[in-house]
Motif scaffolding. Structure first.
Motif, PDB file in Angstrom:
ATOM      1  N   ASP A 310       0.836  -1.209   0.000  1.00 58.86           N
ATOM      2  CA  ASP A 310       0.000   0.000   0.000  1.00 58.86           C
ATOM      3  C   ASP A 310       0.864   1.249   0.000  1.00 58.86           C
ATOM      4  OD1 ASP A 310      -2.469  -1.353   0.082  1.00 58.86           O
ATOM      5  OD2 ASP A 310      -2.424  -1.482   2.277  1.00 58.86           O
ATOM      6  N   TYR A 311       1.875   1.256   0.856  1.00 55.82           N
ATOM      7  CA  TYR A 311       2.730   2.441   0.962  1.00 55.82           C
ATOM      8  C   TYR A 311       3.564   2.640  -0.302  1.00 55.82           C
ATOM      9  CZ  TYR A 311       6.280   5.726   2.542  1.00 55.82           C
ATOM     10  OH  TYR A 311       7.120   6.818   2.635  1.00 55.82           O
ATOM     11  N   VAL A 312       4.180   1.579  -0.789  1.00 60.13           N
ATOM     12  CA  VAL A 312       5.015   1.703  -1.988  1.00 60.13           C
ATOM     13  C   VAL A 312       4.168   2.118  -3.181  1.00 60.13           C
ATOM     14  CG1 VAL A 312       6.577   0.498  -3.566  1.00 60.13           C
ATOM     15  CG2 VAL A 312       6.734   0.077  -1.109  1.00 60.13           C
ATOM     16  N   GLY A 313       2.895   1.747  -3.200  1.00 62.04           N
ATOM     17  CA  GLY A 313       2.007   2.195  -4.270  1.00 62.04           C
ATOM     18  C   GLY A 313       1.879   3.705  -4.302  1.00 62.04           C
ATOM     19  N   ASN A 314       1.841   4.339  -3.125  1.00 60.38           N
ATOM     20  CA  ASN A 314       1.813   5.800  -3.059  1.00 60.38           C
ATOM     21  C   ASN A 314       3.103   6.404  -3.602  1.00 60.38           C
ATOM     22  OD1 ASN A 314      -0.639   7.029  -1.313  1.00 60.38           O
ATOM     23  ND2 ASN A 314      -0.160   4.968  -0.581  1.00 60.38           N
ATOM     24  N   ILE A 315       4.234   5.790  -3.279  1.00 59.88           N
ATOM     25  CA  ILE A 315       5.522   6.265  -3.793  1.00 59.88           C
ATOM     26  C   ILE A 315       5.543   6.155  -5.316  1.00 59.88           C
ATOM     27  CG2 ILE A 315       8.009   5.844  -3.839  1.00 59.88           C
ATOM     28  CD1 ILE A 315       7.782   4.875  -0.946  1.00 59.88           C
ATOM     29  N   ASP A 316       5.106   5.000  -5.822  1.00 62.77           N
ATOM     30  CA  ASP A 316       5.075   4.792  -7.276  1.00 62.77           C
ATOM     31  C   ASP A 316       4.283   5.906  -7.972  1.00 62.77           C
ATOM     32  OD1 ASP A 316       6.528   2.435  -7.149  1.00 62.77           O
ATOM     33  OD2 ASP A 316       4.763   1.137  -7.233  1.00 62.77           O
ATOM     34  N   TYR A 317       3.120   6.227  -7.433  1.00 66.04           N
ATOM     35  CA  TYR A 317       2.277   7.243  -8.056  1.00 66.04           C
ATOM     36  C   TYR A 317       2.980   8.592  -8.078  1.00 66.04           C
ATOM     37  CZ  TYR A 317      -1.671  10.251  -9.135  1.00 66.04           C
ATOM     38  OH  TYR A 317      -2.492  11.183  -9.734  1.00 66.04           O
ATOM     39  N   LEU A 318       3.594   8.963  -6.965  1.00 65.21           N
ATOM     40  CA  LEU A 318       4.278  10.253  -6.890  1.00 65.21           C
ATOM     41  C   LEU A 318       5.450  10.322  -7.863  1.00 65.21           C
ATOM     42  CD1 LEU A 318       4.243  10.729  -3.014  1.00 65.21           C
ATOM     43  CD2 LEU A 318       2.894  12.022  -4.684  1.00 65.21           C
TER      44      LEU A 318
END
Length: 413
Positions: A310-318
């Motif tokens: 979940d957290y790495v998904g936010n990083i990917d988007y940014l």
């Protein structure tokens, strides 16, 4: 296997009535109110440097850290090679507990951007919050004088020095400019004491700007424009993480130096009133600044116990939105990592009742940080997850510290 939810349910049953939830009609929330609300059993101010909140409690990491399984074989060596900067932490030691600094060292951190002062939790400051601010600064400077494994950041070179000397560098931050009161000369005083990042507002409107949870998206005040000028002059990084969209965009336009969203995710990717819209994230990146991907559960996923994915998904988007050069890592770890569920519920209720937090932005009264990085002790698991997601070492170096170093060099030198 016991799930996180099962664990917290059992802990709540054990806690019983030991920590009763209490309500407050006070609108300004500081350290003293927090102590009164949660109770002496939860926070012991104490006289010793080792006493404090949640002593010997590790409920969050017991719940799920042990279940995180590394996906790469070389992550520890990669992590050790990097400059590791946590772009925001609320583990500021106001409860006189220094174990959190030791936890960061266990996690191989190089530097932490540490929030000072409970005044980040108020819309307008007063003498009491000024006292809390000085208390926090005084405690940190005492630590720096009594522990040779800590180093105060005066210039960016101090972070590089900390990396190669094995020390932990402290980079001090205010999340709310309310501590400046009506005297811009305090900006220069705070700078001399080690403050290098200052947020324009914290959720609510203050004398300078609108907060992100205000119902009206207002812009900067005249005094807010003057504050930005003084922050630029004093070489303090301007932060719009808790600032409303209009005030944030105006801040970027007014500032002559790079602006940061020190700890935030994308509202477009993870809908939350506290996260930033892509328009503001893009503007911050164009200023030369960065967005620090935040780990705080409600801003990561629509559940109180997010996963590492979940957290790495936010990083990917940014990264896809603004590029690898404009994204950093910012935990926003709070004392909740050491609290029992009953203590978390009491603290959450206090902030909701005060209006500093809203249920829309802060929906979970019991939570844990993403699985595998519930505390600073296991920051290296994030390096493993990024490697497993396909990020190269040089890109992870930018995310963990390189981009923060670039912004710091551009602003403070």
């Amino acid at each position: 296997m016991m799930t996180q939810e099962d664990f917290f349910d059992k802990q709540a049953q054990k806690a019983g009535t030991r920590n009763q939830q209490s309500s407050t009609n006070e609108t300004n929330v500081g350290r003293r109110e927090f102590v009164k609300t949660v109770g002496a059993g939860a926070i012991a101010l104490g006289s010793g440097l080792g006493a404090g909140l949640g002593a010997n409690r590790t409920f969050a990491q017991e719940a799920s850290s042990s279940t995180y399984k590394p996906v790469t074989s070389n992550y520890m060596q990669v992590h050790k090679d990097l400059v590791i900067i946590d772009g925001t932490t609320n583990l500021r030691g106001l409860d006189k507990d220094v174990k959190y600094l030791d936890w960061y060292k266990e996690g191989r951190a190089t530097a932490v951007v540490m929030t000072i002062s409970a005044a980040n939790m108020v819309a307008a400051s007063n003498v009491r919050h000024k006292d809390d601010t000085l208390d926090g600064l005084g405690f940190i400077h005492r630590l720096l004088q009594t522990r040779d494994d800590l180093l105060l950041v005066r210039s960016t070179s101090d972070i590089e020095k900390a990396k190669y000397s094995g020390k932990l560098a402290l980079f001090l931050q205010f999340q709310n400019a309310a501590v400046v009161e009506n005297n811009l000369d305090l900006v220069n005083m705070y700078k001399a004491l080690g403050i290098h990042v200052m947020g324009m507002a914290y959720n609510q409107r203050n004398q300078f700007a609108n907060g992100v949870t205000e119902p009206v998206d207002g812009g900067l005040s005249v005094f807010g424009v003057k504050l930005i000028e003084r922050l630029n002059e004093a070489k303090i990084i301007v932060d719009v993480a808790h600032t409303g969209t209009k005030s944030g965009l105006e801040t970027v336009w007014r500032s002559k130096s790079p602006v940061v969203l020190s700890h935030s995710n994308s509202r477009n990717y993870r809908p939350s009133p506290r996260n930033a819209p892509d328009e503001l994230i893009t503007a911050v990146a164009k200023s030369g600044g960065l967005v620090g991907a935040i780990m705080y559960p409600p801003f990561v996923a629509a559940k109180p116990f997010p996963t590492m994915d979940d957290y790495v998904g936010n990083i990917d988007y940014l990264v896809q939105l603004v590029g690898i050069d404009h994204v950093g890592i910012s935990s926003d770890y709070t004392y909740q990592i050491s609290m029992t569920p009953a203590e978390q519920k009491a603290g959450w209720k206090m902030y909701i009742d005060s209006g500093v937090w809203t249920k829309e932005a802060y929906p979970y009264d019991v939570l844990a940080y993403p699985q595998g990085i519930e505390t600073p002790r296991t920051l290296f698991n994030l390096t493993d997850a990024l490697l497993g997601r396909g990020y190269k070492k040089e890109d992870i170096a930018k995310l963990w510290g390189g981009n923060w170093l670039r912004v710091m060099k551009a602003v403070i030198g």
